[in-house]
Design a protein around this motif. Sequence first.
Motif, PDB file in Angstrom:
ATOM      1  N   ASP A  45       0.820  -1.213   0.000  1.00 35.00           N
ATOM      2  CA  ASP A  45       0.000   0.000   0.000  1.00 35.00           C
ATOM      3  C   ASP A  45       0.855   1.264   0.000  1.00 35.00           C
ATOM      4  OD1 ASP A  45      -2.306  -1.591   0.058  1.00 35.00           O
ATOM      5  OD2 ASP A  45      -2.292  -1.667   2.263  1.00 35.00           O
ATOM      6  N   GLY A  46       1.922   1.238  -0.792  1.00 34.39           N
ATOM      7  CA  GLY A  46       2.778   2.407  -0.925  1.00 34.39           C
ATOM      8  C   GLY A  46       3.768   2.608   0.219  1.00 34.39           C
ATOM      9  N   LYS A  47       3.803   1.678   1.185  1.00 38.82           N
ATOM     10  CA  LYS A  47       4.730   1.791   2.323  1.00 38.82           C
ATOM     11  C   LYS A  47       5.766   0.687   2.229  1.00 38.82           C
ATOM     12  CE  LYS A  47       1.260   1.417   5.123  1.00 38.82           C
ATOM     13  NZ  LYS A  47       0.424   1.289   6.311  1.00 38.82           N
ATOM     14  N   LYS A  48       7.025   1.024   2.551  1.00 36.63           N
ATOM     15  CA  LYS A  48       8.120   0.067   2.430  1.00 36.63           C
ATOM     16  C   LYS A  48       8.432  -0.562   3.790  1.00 36.63           C
ATOM     17  CE  LYS A  48      12.466  -0.442   0.031  1.00 36.63           C
ATOM     18  NZ  LYS A  48      13.512   0.236  -0.713  1.00 36.63           N
ATOM     19  N   VAL A  49       8.514  -1.917   3.801  1.00 40.56           N
ATOM     20  CA  VAL A  49       8.845  -2.655   5.018  1.00 40.56           C
ATOM     21  C   VAL A  49      10.302  -2.383   5.395  1.00 40.56           C
ATOM     22  CG1 VAL A  49       9.137  -4.976   5.995  1.00 40.56           C
ATOM     23  CG2 VAL A  49       7.148  -4.472   4.559  1.00 40.56           C
ATOM     24  N   SER A  50      10.538  -2.100   6.684  1.00 37.46           N
ATOM     25  CA  SER A  50      11.901  -1.891   7.180  1.00 37.46           C
ATOM     26  C   SER A  50      12.380  -3.058   8.035  1.00 37.46           C
ATOM     27  CB  SER A  50      11.985  -0.593   7.992  1.00 37.46           C
ATOM     28  OG  SER A  50      11.126  -0.667   9.125  1.00 37.46           O
ATOM     29  N   GLY A  51      11.444  -3.892   8.489  1.00 34.23           N
ATOM     30  CA  GLY A  51      11.800  -5.053   9.299  1.00 34.23           C
ATOM     31  C   GLY A  51      10.559  -5.757   9.790  1.00 34.23           C
ATOM     32  N   ILE A  52      10.769  -6.873  10.447  1.00 30.89           N
ATOM     33  CA  ILE A  52       9.662  -7.641  11.022  1.00 30.89           C
ATOM     34  C   ILE A  52       9.997  -7.942  12.475  1.00 30.89           C
ATOM     35  CG2 ILE A  52       8.307  -9.781  10.932  1.00 30.89           C
ATOM     36  CD1 ILE A  52       8.871  -9.929   7.950  1.00 30.89           C
ATOM     37  N   PRO A 125       2.651 -21.450  15.530  1.00 37.02           N
ATOM     38  CA  PRO A 125       2.134 -20.127  15.912  1.00 37.02           C
ATOM     39  C   PRO A 125       3.252 -19.102  16.145  1.00 37.02           C
ATOM     40  CG  PRO A 125       2.008 -21.611  17.785  1.00 37.02           C
ATOM     41  CD  PRO A 125       2.496 -22.425  16.620  1.00 37.02           C
ATOM     42  N   ILE A 126       3.854 -18.689  15.024  1.00 39.39           N
ATOM     43  CA  ILE A 126       4.851 -17.620  15.017  1.00 39.39           C
ATOM     44  C   ILE A 126       4.214 -16.460  14.261  1.00 39.39           C
ATOM     45  CG2 ILE A 126       7.143 -16.887  14.250  1.00 39.39           C
ATOM     46  CD1 ILE A 126       7.934 -19.899  14.298  1.00 39.39           C
ATOM     47  N   PHE A 127       4.285 -15.274  14.849  1.00 38.04           N
ATOM     48  CA  PHE A 127       3.612 -14.115  14.268  1.00 38.04           C
ATOM     49  C   PHE A 127       4.630 -13.035  13.932  1.00 38.04           C
ATOM     50  CE2 PHE A 127       1.044 -16.242  17.462  1.00 38.04           C
ATOM     51  CZ  PHE A 127       0.016 -16.713  16.665  1.00 38.04           C
ATOM     52  N   GLY A 128       4.431 -12.394  12.788  1.00 34.34           N
ATOM     53  CA  GLY A 128       5.324 -11.324  12.360  1.00 34.34           C
ATOM     54  C   GLY A 128       4.574 -10.018  12.229  1.00 34.34           C
ATOM     55  N   LYS A 129       5.122  -8.985  12.849  1.00 31.62           N
ATOM     56  CA  LYS A 129       4.559  -7.644  12.729  1.00 31.62           C
ATOM     57  C   LYS A 129       5.494  -6.862  11.809  1.00 31.62           C
ATOM     58  CE  LYS A 129       3.160  -5.775  16.586  1.00 31.62           C
ATOM     59  NZ  LYS A 129       3.259  -5.064  17.895  1.00 31.62           N
ATOM     60  N   GLU A 130       4.996  -6.539  10.601  1.00 28.57           N
ATOM     61  CA  GLU A 130       5.803  -5.790   9.639  1.00 28.57           C
ATOM     62  C   GLU A 130       5.869  -4.323  10.059  1.00 28.57           C
ATOM     63  OE1 GLU A 130       5.140  -7.943   5.399  1.00 28.57           O
ATOM     64  OE2 GLU A 130       3.341  -7.037   6.281  1.00 28.57           O
ATOM     65  N   HIS A 131       7.087  -3.822  10.171  1.00 28.02           N
ATOM     66  CA  HIS A 131       7.295  -2.413  10.485  1.00 28.02           C
ATOM     67  C   HIS A 131       7.648  -1.689   9.184  1.00 28.02           C
ATOM     68  CE1 HIS A 131       7.277  -2.469  14.933  1.00 28.02           C
ATOM     69  NE2 HIS A 131       7.451  -3.765  14.707  1.00 28.02           N
ATOM     70  N   PHE A 132       7.045  -0.530   9.006  1.00 24.41           N
ATOM     71  CA  PHE A 132       7.274   0.259   7.801  1.00 24.41           C
ATOM     72  C   PHE A 132       8.200   1.429   8.096  1.00 24.41           C
ATOM     73  CE2 PHE A 132       3.133  -1.790   7.224  1.00 24.41           C
ATOM     74  CZ  PHE A 132       3.379  -2.473   6.044  1.00 24.41           C
ATOM     75  N   GLU A 133       8.876   1.899   7.034  1.00 27.61           N
ATOM     76  CA  GLU A 133       9.858   2.973   7.176  1.00 27.61           C
ATOM     77  C   GLU A 133       9.282   4.233   7.821  1.00 27.61           C
ATOM     78  OE1 GLU A 133      11.477   3.425   3.226  1.00 27.61           O
ATOM     79  OE2 GLU A 133      13.007   1.893   3.609  1.00 27.61           O
ATOM     80  N   GLU A 134       7.999   4.526   7.577  1.00 29.63           N
ATOM     81  CA  GLU A 134       7.447   5.772   8.117  1.00 29.63           C
ATOM     82  C   GLU A 134       6.930   5.614   9.548  1.00 29.63           C
ATOM     83  OE1 GLU A 134       3.575   4.044   7.472  1.00 29.63           O
ATOM     84  OE2 GLU A 134       5.424   3.865   6.355  1.00 29.63           O
TER      85      GLU A 134
END
Length: 144
Positions: A45-52, A125-134
Motif C-alpha cells: 500500500d505504498g509503504k516500504k517494510v523496514s523489518g519484522i 504459531p509464530i507471528f510477524g509484525k511488519e514495520h514500515f519505514e514511516e
Amino acid sequence: MSKKVFIDGPISADFIGTSIAKHQTKTVIGAHNIFLGQVRADEIDGKKVSGIEFSCYEEMANEKLHQIREETFEKYDLTCMHIYHSLGSVAVGEICIFVFVSAPHRPNVYEATEYIVNRVKTEVPIFGKEHFEEGTFQWKKNIQ
C-alpha cells in the motif's frame, strides 16, 4: 527433550557457518540442504517494510516444532535436522529462519527441507509484525 529453536534477533552468518562446520565430523552424511528465509523490503500500500518483529506462543510453538521434527524423521531418511527461527526485531536483509537438513543421499534433503519450511509457515504459531519505514506496522500474512 526439544531442541532450542528460537534465537533473539537475526540469525547471523557466523551461527550458520558454525552449524555447518559442526557436521564435518559426521561422515555418514552425503548431502546437506539449507533454507535461509530473509526479510524482504516489500512495498505494501505504498509503504516500504523496514523489518519484522517476530513473536510466538513459545510453548505451543515448541510442541508443534517437535511434532514436525518427529514426523519429518519418520517420512525421510535423514541424519540431522535443525530448525531455527528469530524472535524479536529482524531488519530487511537479515535472516529470520534457518532450516538445515542432512542425509546420506541428496533427494531426501531437498524434499525434507521444503516439507519442513511449508509446515513451519502454516502450522507453527509464530507471528510477524511488519514495520514500515514511516513508523507504522501491520501483522504479516504468511504466503507459501
